[in-house]
Enzyme design. Structure first.
Site, PDB file in Angstrom:
ATOM      1  N   GLU A 201      40.295  33.545  44.086  1.00 40.78           N
ATOM      2  CA  GLU A 201      39.507  34.674  44.572  1.00 40.78           C
ATOM      3  C   GLU A 201      38.025  34.385  44.350  1.00 40.78           C
ATOM      4  OE1 GLU A 201      41.288  38.337  42.768  1.00 40.78           O
ATOM      5  OE2 GLU A 201      42.719  36.832  42.025  1.00 40.78           O
TER       6      GLU A 201
ATOM      7  N   HIS B 173      39.642  46.392  41.290  1.00 44.56           N
ATOM      8  CA  HIS B 173      39.806  46.110  42.726  1.00 44.56           C
ATOM      9  C   HIS B 173      39.513  47.307  43.634  1.00 44.56           C
ATOM     10  CE1 HIS B 173      41.006  42.162  41.819  1.00 44.56           C
ATOM     11  NE2 HIS B 173      42.310  42.296  41.790  1.00 44.56           N
TER      12      HIS B 173
ATOM     13  N   HIS C 147      42.445  38.367  48.479  1.00 48.70           N
ATOM     14  CA  HIS C 147      43.459  38.277  47.428  1.00 48.70           C
ATOM     15  C   HIS C 147      44.772  37.681  47.950  1.00 48.70           C
ATOM     16  CE1 HIS C 147      45.520  39.272  43.699  1.00 48.70           C
ATOM     17  NE2 HIS C 147      44.409  39.825  43.212  1.00 48.70           N
TER      18      HIS C 147
END
Length: 361
Positions: free
Chosen positions: A326, A117, A191
């Site tokens: 996502e 991420h 997210h």
């Protein structure tokens, strides 16, 4: 207050300060039907999202915190824009044009074998420049960020724009664009954790994912490189299934798993056509979400590693108190030539759109 008669409004307020003293503002978007979204300039975080249930009462259907400090301290990426690269890259390494790049390693326990991420300070930890307006489509918030060459190991200066629109058709539309000055990799997503009852576990939510294939992973949640059919596996969610039942079915086959954290294949190429991802429904609240995207994949995540964080309204967020859809490119894409490419070059525009459509059953 920014308002255009009959189309909604946007209000801005000071929300708090980061540890380094940077101001964080909160923007409240309200569409003409009364749907309300609260967004922070920190990480583009969606902190609240209020939609009507079957009795006409508004319910906040996203997980979030009450302060900047909590967002900076707690993991989980609640409500945030993820970048420069969403999901995992094995050992944080990839190549472009024969040059090997090493990213920050922030995932995988003590050994930390993966980049996740965007690194230790990804886009979720950045304060974005925000510009609000009300249009006939609905209230909008434009978020802009420059990610500098070398940040977290990524090459190239990357200019990113993310636009949230709370449309008057009761959709949350997200538009991502990015440009670079040298070859790099880009994979942006959102997210947000949803809970369509507003609190409690998500086991009664019914999920349908419109995907025939998925990307199997190893013990570190890195794709093996295969693109496999869901047929005959517990990952097959092509029939509406209660999330609790789906998790139990998954654990009966893979006892070491806590729940879903897997990429579904919507397209095996980055064709930029908008695809129907799937739908989640709570019969208790009557609220449903349909998802559409131009992205080739979607990561379905059932909040397996939420670890007792205290959030809004005195709630504690434990495992399975929220789910994420996502929309993104596949995990570890730079290391698999058969996956849609995530390389962005100078002069090329990265552009993707995702819609979350809200309705009442």
């Amino acid at each position: 207050m920014n308002a255009l008669s009959g189309y909604g409004s946007v209000e801005q307020r000071l929300f708090g300060y980061t540890q380094d003293g940077t101001q964080v503002h909160e923007y409240t978007l309200i569409n003409k039907n009364g749907l309300m979204m609260k967004v922070l300039s920190l990480g583009g975080i969606v902190r609240e999202l209020w939609v009507p249930d079957k009795d006409g009462r508004f319910v906040d259907i996203v997980l979030g915190y009450n302060s900047v400090e909590e967002y900076e301290q707690n993991t989980g990426y609640l409500g945030a824009v993820i970048g420069r690269f969403a999901n995992r890259i094995a050992y944080g390494r990839f190549q472009i044009d024969g040059v090997t790049y090493q990213l920050a390693l922030n995932d995988g326990g003590g050994k930390r074998p993966n980049a996740l991420h965007g690194g230790f300070k990804g886009f979720d930890k950045k304060v974005w420049k925000a510009f609000d307006e009300v249009t006939p489509e609905g209230p909008k918030l434009q978020l802009r960020l420059r990610s500098h060459d070398g940040e977290e190991g990524y090459p190239g200066n990357l200019d990113v724009t993310v636009i949230y629109t709370l449309t008057n058709e009761n959709e949350w539309k997200i538009e991502y664009t990015a440009k670079t000055d040298k070859p790099t990799i880009v994979n942006l997503t959102q997210h947000t954790y949803f809970n369509l009852n507003g609190r409690g576990k998500i086991y009664d939510h019914k999920v349908f994912i419109n995907a025939e294939k998925y990307t199997p992973v190893n013990e570190n949640l890195i794709p093996t490189g295969e693109i496999s059919t869901v047929e005959g596996t517990p990952y097959d969610l092509r029939k509406q299934t209660a999330i609790g039942e789906a998790i139990e079915r998954l654990k009966s086959v893979y006892p070491n798993l806590k729940g879903f954290d897997i990429n579904y294949v919507l397209s095996e190429s980055d064709d930029r056509c908008e695809k129907f991802v799937g739908k989640v429904l709570s019969e208790k609240s009557g609220i449903s979400i349909e998802v559409y995207t131009t992205q080739p994949g979607v990561q379905f995540y059932t909040g397996n590693y939420l670890q007792g964080f205290q959030g809004k309204y005195g709630q504690y967020y434990d495992e399975h108190t929220g789910f994420c859809l996502e929309t993104q490119h596949f995990p570890d894409s730079p290391n698999h030539k058969n996956f849609p490419t995530t390389i962005l070059r100078s002069g090329v525009l990265y552009h993707h759109i995702t819609h979350f459509k809200f309705s009442v059953a």
